[in-house]
Design an enzyme around this catalytic site. Structure first.
Site, short mmCIF file in Angstrom:
data_model
loop_
_atom_site.label_atom_id
_atom_site.label_comp_id
_atom_site.label_asym_id
_atom_site.label_seq_id
_atom_site.Cartn_x
_atom_site.Cartn_y
_atom_site.Cartn_z
N CYS A 21 0.81 -1.22 0.00
CA CYS A 21 0.00 0.00 0.00
C CYS A 21 0.84 1.27 0.00
CB CYS A 21 -0.95 0.00 1.19
SG CYS A 21 -2.20 -1.30 1.11
N ASN A 29 -2.02 -2.64 -6.38
CA ASN A 29 -1.83 -3.38 -5.14
C ASN A 29 -3.07 -3.23 -4.26
OD1 ASN A 29 0.04 -4.53 -2.85
ND2 ASN A 29 -0.98 -2.74 -1.99
N GLU A 30 -3.80 -4.30 -4.10
CA GLU A 30 -4.94 -4.33 -3.17
C GLU A 30 -5.97 -3.23 -3.42
OE1 GLU A 30 -3.65 -4.53 0.87
OE2 GLU A 30 -2.47 -6.35 0.57
#
Length: 424
Positions: free
Chosen positions: A26, A148-149
């Site tokens: 993150c 990412n995520e």
């Protein structure tokens, strides 16, 4: 020049990683798009790099930037796996942000330009930057991770394919690593499949029992594109139990390595008393000391004993073998390094009692009758620390072995047998 702290760099190198994911998860999103991690701020003269405040609350001087990262990967024989933001903010951060339509092209260009920085000729704009920093030869970048995520939103589904299309058009040799979204439910897997990424990245942090219960997670997944990368995972502590549970899960991944092509434990590094990640980290350090967790040694055992062929095997327990009224759990993964003629058999026992079994490996002949045995065992609550850094550490012995052999695996342990084989 401007290298990494020696003890930390050597600890990472000793895992024998084949890829190193950077700059992490993150953190690429920042606290919002205004301070997202932009790789161009991290190259050039160290003294003139634009600093940034990180998503995790610490200051980034960018003294370690993309150039130093790629040099490190080159030094240890690993492939860089840089992660770049895709114009939307972190799925865990509110308010959720998206780049304006008119600014998206710049985010996409960052991905294309990174490949030029790593692989382009010295006559190219970014290839010249690399050459001027002291590395005229290309870094031979193979992978680029995009996203990412991210949260599953209409804008994510709209924007992400544009990144892939641009990369395919301008960097066709690069393998694109996408993101399966938030958690083990992998809500964005369908988008990754439809977009045609080469590999898709899934993340989860779970209690030890989850990893044990999900040791067959990949046995029945479809054998098709995209391949799978478990790019962030860890059990919820740095105890021996967590390490063994992770080993059980990794044994299942090795069994399915035709589809699950890469893994990466995370977080990798944590400064004592100054980290947002309190539950589990691989390597802990302070100003001048470092200690390695039981999970670190699991990573090292798997990374140092890696074959290129998974072998069919059977594990038979004595008829009376039960633990708390249930059949025992014993994860077994035999792999063959065909070039070296070495057989590695990894065994993980997450039970509180020793387990005896008869292991048979098919398809080989000329197996040596003596094996080197490396054992990582201890109390399930045991942890390493600065004051006791070797409470849990591998121990090497030799034992009788062969194509068929009986083994008694200590309680709460991970073992690796290494032995030579002849031609089948």
């Amino acid at each position: 020049k401007n290298g990494l702290r020696k003890d930390l760099a050597e600890a990472i190198a000793a895992i024998h990683p084949t890829t190193v994911r950077f700059p992490g998860g993150c953190i690429v999103h920042g606290n919002g798009l205004a301070n997202a991690y932009r790789w161009k701020d991290t190259v050039g003269d160290v003294a003139t790099r634009k600093p940034n405040w990180s998503r995790w609350g610490y200051y980034q001087s960018y003294g370690l930037g993309y150039f130093e990262y790629m040099l490190f990967c080159e030094d240890i024989g690993a492939s860089p796996l840089p992660i770049l933001p895709c114009g939307v903010s972190c799925g865990f951060l509110r308010p959720y942000e998206v780049a304006p339509e008119g600014e998206l092209a710049a985010w996409i260009q960052d991905c294309v330009d990174l490949v030029e920085f790593a692989n382009g000729p010295v006559t190219s704009t970014w290839g010249k930057v690399r050459a001027d920093m002291g590395h005229p030869a290309p870094f031979n970048l193979r992978f680029v991770g995009i996203g990412n995520e991210e949260h599953d939103t209409p804008k994510m589904r709209e924007y992400f394919p544009r990144f892939v299309a641009a990369m395919r058009a301008k960097c066709p040799d690069i393998q694109i690593v996408g993101t399966s979204g938030l958690g083990d439910e992998i809500p964005l897997f369908d988008l990754m499949s439809a977009t045609g990424v080469d590999i898709t990245d899934e993340h989860y942090y779970k209690p030890p029992q989850w990893f044990i219960d999900n040791r067959h997670r990949f046995d029945t997944v479809a054998r098709k594109a995209p391949k799978i990368y478990v790019g962030e995972y860890a059990s919820h502590s740095n105890t021996q139990l967590s390490a063994v549970a992770e080993a059980v899960y990794l044994a299942g991944i090795e069994r399915n390595s035709d589809q699950v092509v890469m893994t990466a434990y995370a977080p990798l590094l944590a400064r004592i008393e100054d980290t947002q990640s309190r539950k589990a980290n691989l390597i802990w350090f302070d100003g001048d000391r470092v200690f390695k967790t039981p999970s670190y040694y699991v990573q090292q055992l798997f990374g140092s004993n890696l074959g290129d062929h998974y072998l069919t095997n059977t594990v038979v327990f004595p008829d009376a073998a039960v633990v708390d009224g249930k059949p025992p759990v014993l994860a077994v993964s035999p792999t063959l390094a065909s070039k070296d003629g070495k057989l590695f058999i990894k065994v993980a026992n997450p039970m509180d009692v020793p387990i005896t079994a008869r292991v048979t490996v098919q398809g080989l002949s000329g197996i040596q009758t003596e094996a080197q045995l490396t054992t990582l065992a201890g109390d399930k609550a045991a942890v390493n620390s600065l004051t006791n850094p070797q409470q849990i550490a591998p121990v090497v012995t030799t034992i009788p072995a062969g194509a068929n052999f009986n083994i008694t695996v200590p309680a709460m342990s991970v073992q690796v047998l290494q032995l030579g084989v002849g031609k089948s």
